[in-house]
Design a protein around this motif. Structure first.
Motif, PDB file in Angstrom:
ATOM      1  N   LEU A 318      -0.763  11.281   2.471  1.00 36.43           N
ATOM      2  CA  LEU A 318      -1.330  10.015   1.965  1.00 36.43           C
ATOM      3  C   LEU A 318      -1.473   8.992   2.788  1.00 36.43           C
ATOM      4  CD1 LEU A 318       1.403  10.138  -0.928  1.00 36.43           C
ATOM      5  CD2 LEU A 318      -0.698  11.306  -1.065  1.00 36.43           C
ATOM      6  N   GLU A 319      -2.603   8.319   2.543  1.00 38.69           N
ATOM      7  CA  GLU A 319      -2.975   7.256   3.203  1.00 38.69           C
ATOM      8  C   GLU A 319      -2.027   6.035   3.018  1.00 38.69           C
ATOM      9  OE1 GLU A 319      -7.203   6.288   2.361  1.00 38.69           O
ATOM     10  OE2 GLU A 319      -7.871   8.348   3.244  1.00 38.69           O
ATOM     11  N   GLU A 320      -1.987   4.960   3.703  1.00 38.97           N
ATOM     12  CA  GLU A 320      -1.347   3.847   3.350  1.00 38.97           C
ATOM     13  C   GLU A 320      -1.527   3.124   2.126  1.00 38.97           C
ATOM     14  OE1 GLU A 320       1.450   2.715   5.072  1.00 38.97           O
ATOM     15  OE2 GLU A 320       1.394   4.244   6.638  1.00 38.97           O
ATOM     16  N   LYS A 321      -2.772   2.921   1.849  1.00 41.29           N
ATOM     17  CA  LYS A 321      -3.205   2.347   0.779  1.00 41.29           C
ATOM     18  C   LYS A 321      -2.663   3.268  -0.628  1.00 41.29           C
ATOM     19  CE  LYS A 321      -7.740   4.126   0.361  1.00 41.29           C
ATOM     20  NZ  LYS A 321      -9.236   3.905   0.160  1.00 41.29           N
ATOM     21  N   MET A 322      -2.732   4.641  -0.572  1.00 39.96           N
ATOM     22  CA  MET A 322      -1.966   5.288  -1.585  1.00 39.96           C
ATOM     23  C   MET A 322      -0.561   5.238  -1.463  1.00 39.96           C
ATOM     24  SD  MET A 322      -4.146   8.888  -0.511  1.00 39.96           S
ATOM     25  CE  MET A 322      -5.993   8.877  -0.563  1.00 39.96           C
ATOM     26  N   ILE A 323       0.035   5.376  -0.322  1.00 41.40           N
ATOM     27  CA  ILE A 323       1.672   5.013  -0.648  1.00 41.40           C
ATOM     28  C   ILE A 323       1.872   3.784  -1.226  1.00 41.40           C
ATOM     29  CG2 ILE A 323       3.567   4.703   0.883  1.00 41.40           C
ATOM     30  CD1 ILE A 323       2.360   6.727   3.034  1.00 41.40           C
ATOM     31  N   ALA A 324       1.146   2.702  -0.813  1.00 41.23           N
ATOM     32  CA  ALA A 324       1.447   1.525  -1.266  1.00 41.23           C
ATOM     33  C   ALA A 324       1.235   1.306  -2.906  1.00 41.23           C
ATOM     34  CB  ALA A 324       0.285   0.248  -0.735  1.00 41.23           C
ATOM     35  N   ARG A 325       0.209   2.111  -3.248  1.00 36.02           N
ATOM     36  CA  ARG A 325       0.034   2.143  -4.673  1.00 36.02           C
ATOM     37  C   ARG A 325       1.080   2.736  -5.694  1.00 36.02           C
ATOM     38  NH1 ARG A 325      -4.941   4.583  -8.478  1.00 36.02           N
ATOM     39  NH2 ARG A 325      -4.185   3.772 -10.462  1.00 36.02           N
ATOM     40  N   ILE A 326       1.619   4.115  -5.103  1.00 40.50           N
ATOM     41  CA  ILE A 326       2.540   4.663  -5.590  1.00 40.50           C
ATOM     42  C   ILE A 326       3.769   3.846  -5.536  1.00 40.50           C
ATOM     43  CG2 ILE A 326       3.966   6.821  -5.517  1.00 40.50           C
ATOM     44  CD1 ILE A 326       1.566   8.191  -4.596  1.00 40.50           C
ATOM     45  N   ASP A 327       4.017   3.258  -4.423  1.00 41.97           N
ATOM     46  CA  ASP A 327       5.215   2.606  -4.128  1.00 41.97           C
ATOM     47  C   ASP A 327       5.258   1.323  -5.405  1.00 41.97           C
ATOM     48  OD1 ASP A 327       6.499   3.971  -2.576  1.00 41.97           O
ATOM     49  OD2 ASP A 327       6.117   2.683  -0.746  1.00 41.97           O
ATOM     50  N   SER A 328       4.075   0.674  -5.916  1.00 39.95           N
ATOM     51  CA  SER A 328       4.128  -0.497  -6.659  1.00 39.95           C
ATOM     52  C   SER A 328       4.570  -0.099  -7.839  1.00 39.95           C
ATOM     53  CB  SER A 328       2.720  -1.042  -6.651  1.00 39.95           C
ATOM     54  OG  SER A 328       2.710  -1.871  -7.631  1.00 39.95           O
ATOM     55  N   VAL A 329       3.959   1.159  -8.369  1.00 38.90           N
ATOM     56  CA  VAL A 329       4.349   1.744  -9.700  1.00 38.90           C
ATOM     57  C   VAL A 329       5.883   2.261  -9.637  1.00 38.90           C
ATOM     58  CG1 VAL A 329       3.841   3.537 -11.333  1.00 38.90           C
ATOM     59  CG2 VAL A 329       2.075   2.655  -9.927  1.00 38.90           C
ATOM     60  N   THR A 330       6.223   2.667  -8.451  1.00 36.04           N
ATOM     61  CA  THR A 330       7.835   3.226  -8.610  1.00 36.04           C
ATOM     62  C   THR A 330       8.670   1.742  -8.690  1.00 36.04           C
ATOM     63  OG1 THR A 330       7.267   4.989  -7.048  1.00 36.04           O
ATOM     64  CG2 THR A 330       9.849   4.002  -7.159  1.00 36.04           C
ATOM     65  N   GLU A 331       8.243   0.767  -8.013  1.00 36.85           N
ATOM     66  CA  GLU A 331       9.252  -0.513  -8.093  1.00 36.85           C
ATOM     67  C   GLU A 331       9.112  -1.015  -9.651  1.00 36.85           C
ATOM     68  OE1 GLU A 331       9.494  -4.821  -5.719  1.00 36.85           O
ATOM     69  OE2 GLU A 331       7.779  -3.634  -5.557  1.00 36.85           O
ATOM     70  N   GLU A 332       8.082  -1.011 -10.120  1.00 37.62           N
ATOM     71  CA  GLU A 332       8.095  -1.592 -11.545  1.00 37.62           C
ATOM     72  C   GLU A 332       8.778  -0.635 -12.453  1.00 37.62           C
ATOM     73  OE1 GLU A 332       4.654  -1.791 -15.036  1.00 37.62           O
ATOM     74  OE2 GLU A 332       3.734  -1.508 -13.066  1.00 37.62           O
ATOM     75  N   LYS A 333       8.440   0.656 -12.298  1.00 36.65           N
ATOM     76  CA  LYS A 333       9.113   1.535 -13.246  1.00 36.65           C
ATOM     77  C   LYS A 333      10.620   1.724 -13.039  1.00 36.65           C
ATOM     78  CE  LYS A 333       5.095   2.447 -15.648  1.00 36.65           C
ATOM     79  NZ  LYS A 333       5.102   2.165 -16.805  1.00 36.65           N
ATOM     80  N   PHE A 334      10.834   2.281 -11.742  1.00 36.27           N
ATOM     81  CA  PHE A 334      12.141   2.432 -11.596  1.00 36.27           C
ATOM     82  C   PHE A 334      13.064   1.372 -11.262  1.00 36.27           C
ATOM     83  CE2 PHE A 334      11.437   7.162 -10.012  1.00 36.27           C
ATOM     84  CZ  PHE A 334      11.402   7.683 -11.431  1.00 36.27           C
ATOM     85  N   HIS A 335      12.673   0.379 -10.093  1.00 37.44           N
ATOM     86  CA  HIS A 335      13.486  -0.797  -9.814  1.00 37.44           C
ATOM     87  C   HIS A 335      13.504  -1.495 -10.934  1.00 37.44           C
ATOM     88  CE1 HIS A 335      12.820   0.330  -5.231  1.00 37.44           C
ATOM     89  NE2 HIS A 335      13.148   1.286  -5.842  1.00 37.44           N
ATOM     90  N   GLY A 336      12.581  -1.575 -11.771  1.00 43.26           N
ATOM     91  CA  GLY A 336      12.533  -2.603 -12.897  1.00 43.26           C
ATOM     92  C   GLY A 336      13.542  -2.292 -13.908  1.00 43.26           C
ATOM     93  N   CYS A 337      14.098  -1.069 -13.848  1.00 47.54           N
ATOM     94  CA  CYS A 337      15.158  -0.674 -14.807  1.00 47.54           C
ATOM     95  C   CYS A 337      16.443  -0.278 -14.302  1.00 47.54           C
ATOM     96  CB  CYS A 337      14.879   0.926 -15.312  1.00 47.54           C
ATOM     97  SG  CYS A 337      13.234   0.809 -16.498  1.00 47.54           S
ATOM     98  N   GLY A 338      16.592  -0.863 -12.942  1.00 47.68           N
ATOM     99  CA  GLY A 338      17.634  -0.786 -12.196  1.00 47.68           C
ATOM    100  C   GLY A 338      18.010   0.423 -11.276  1.00 47.68           C
ATOM    101  N   PHE A 339      16.921   1.202 -11.499  1.00 40.85           N
ATOM    102  CA  PHE A 339      17.093   2.845 -10.620  1.00 40.85           C
ATOM    103  C   PHE A 339      16.427   2.654  -9.328  1.00 40.85           C
ATOM    104  CE2 PHE A 339      15.798   7.385 -10.447  1.00 40.85           C
ATOM    105  CZ  PHE A 339      16.786   7.789  -9.738  1.00 40.85           C
ATOM    106  N   MET A 340      17.244   2.157  -8.349  1.00 44.74           N
ATOM    107  CA  MET A 340      16.648   1.842  -6.967  1.00 44.74           C
ATOM    108  C   MET A 340      16.644   2.935  -6.277  1.00 44.74           C
ATOM    109  SD  MET A 340      16.840  -1.089  -7.893  1.00 44.74           S
ATOM    110  CE  MET A 340      16.218  -2.098  -6.633  1.00 44.74           C
ATOM    111  N   TYR A 341      15.176   3.635  -6.519  1.00 44.79           N
ATOM    112  CA  TYR A 341      14.972   4.999  -5.792  1.00 44.79           C
ATOM    113  C   TYR A 341      13.529   5.399  -5.796  1.00 44.79           C
ATOM    114  CZ  TYR A 341      14.376  10.232  -5.954  1.00 44.79           C
ATOM    115  OH  TYR A 341      14.229  11.383  -5.633  1.00 44.79           O
ATOM    116  N   GLY A 342      12.881   6.101  -4.576  1.00 49.55           N
ATOM    117  CA  GLY A 342      11.640   6.455  -4.540  1.00 49.55           C
ATOM    118  C   GLY A 342      10.832   5.544  -3.702  1.00 49.55           C
ATOM    119  N   ILE A 343      11.531   4.547  -3.063  1.00 53.83           N
ATOM    120  CA  ILE A 343      10.507   3.913  -1.900  1.00 53.83           C
ATOM    121  C   ILE A 343      11.505   3.714  -0.547  1.00 53.83           C
ATOM    122  CG2 ILE A 343       9.732   1.485  -1.317  1.00 53.83           C
ATOM    123  CD1 ILE A 343       9.454   0.947  -4.328  1.00 53.83           C
TER     124      ILE A 343
END
Length: 343
Positions: A318-343
């Motif tokens: 994965l390119e850096e921009k791809m990683i950044a996009r997935i991490d952004s969704v992970t932060e919103e979906k997981f971290h936003g629910c208190g599940f600090m995982y995936g980044i």
């Protein structure tokens, strides 16, 4: 949660005999999207399925009746399912470590059948409407646990799981590694050879949730929440934690499943044996797991289930921009629910 069994009775577009979708109804459905190899995914109850797995998922919901001793291994595709199949089978069906060990002779996919991708797939026979449901599995002792795997989301299968005292084990994996593993898995499909699923397109669809059994994030969060609400019912773990603390999780799984290991040197030896037998290094070296043959119901070879098993392999693809996009969704979906995982 609404009663899914009732939903099927009330909706007349379902065929009463076998729940198969009418081709005209599928192709005219507005909730579909092309994803790879000229295939389409179809949206049902907020999740995406291939045509075959949509049909089999509906069969599962209509007819599955878990038994009290059943163990349901639930997961999103490519998150460690095969590994957990081997571990659960070894815990519940202990066998001496020798050349006739079940895992030395059988692929984990055969030892622990999957509901919608194996048992409920139409095999073209007259038996039970053309497919083989779990009631036909050989159970020598009514108290002996059946281990059944599924990728069906909790949002769809929850009422069925909660209808009995069956146990649920759920495994998840870093979203980036999950995506890369899924992308590699599909490269062995002849359909993808004709119509490649490019990495960029894979990232886009994964982030939007348009992959088989997706959205990934919704899938994970529902099972995680149930594990928090009912820890005696659902055991939730991550691929990374299982790899780092294999012995600890094998021990805890034994307790969770009602077959704890002895608190002795002998018990520790049994745990060590299971960890070693179920390791990626051991399983990937077994002849049946290296085979290019396919099962009777799954189109990809047995070898496709064993690639690397490494953590962080996504960095190689994965390119850096791809990683950044997935991490952004992970932060919103997981971290936003208190599940600090995936980044």
């Amino acid at each position: 949660m609404s009663n899914m069994r009732g939903w099927f009775v009330q909706n007349s577009h379902m065929k009463a005999s076998d729940s198969e979708l009418d081709d005209n109804e599928i192709t005219s459905s507005p909730q579909r999207e092309k994803w790879c190899g000229h295939q389409f995914l179809f949206k049902f109850q907020g999740f995406w399925f291939t045509k075959t797995y949509l049909e089999t998922t509906k069969r599962v919901v209509e007819t599955l009746k878990p038994l009290t001793g059943d163990v349901i291994l639930a997961s999103f595709p490519k998150t460690g399912t095969t590994w957990l199949k081997a571990i659960l089978h070894s815990i519940l069906h202990p066998s001496p470590q020798h050349q006739n060990h079940p895992l030395a002779l059988n692929h984990p996919q055969e030892l622990v059948p999957s509901l919608e991708t194996n048992l409920y797939v139409d095999k073209g026979t007259e038996l039970d409407g053309g497919y083989k449901n779990p009631e036909f599995l050989a159970v020598k002792d009514p108290q002996e646990a059946r281990i059944l795997a599924t990728h069906i989301p909790y949002q769809i299968l929850g009422d069925i799981l909660n209808s009995s005292d069956c146990k649920v084990v759920y495994v998840t994996r870093n979203p980036k590694d999950t995506l890369v593993s899924l992308w590699h898995f599909l490269q062995k499909s002849s359909d993808v050879e004709k119509d490649p699923w490019e990495v960029g397109a894979a990232v886009d669809q994964f982030c939007r949730g348009v992959v088989p059994f997706g959205p990934y994030y919704d899938h994970v969060l529902a099972y995680r929440q149930e594990s928090l609400n009912r820890p005696e019912k659902v055991y939730f773990l991550t691929y990374e934690d299982l790899k780092e603390k294999s012995k600890n999780h094998v021990r805890k799984l034994g307790e969770f499943l009602g077959c704890p290991f002895d608190q002795s040197e002998k018990g520790e030896e049994k745990i060590d044996e299971i960890v070693k037998m179920c390791s990626f290094e051991t399983l990937s070296s077994v002849e049946v797991n290296k085979s290019e043959e396919t099962s009777s119901v799954f189109p990809l070879p047995y070898s496709s289930f064993f690639r690397k098993g490494e953590i962080g392999d996504y960095k190689n693809y994965l390119e850096e921009k791809m990683i950044a996009r997935i991490d952004s969704v992970t932060e919103e979906k997981f971290h936003g629910c208190g599940f600090m995982y995936g980044i």
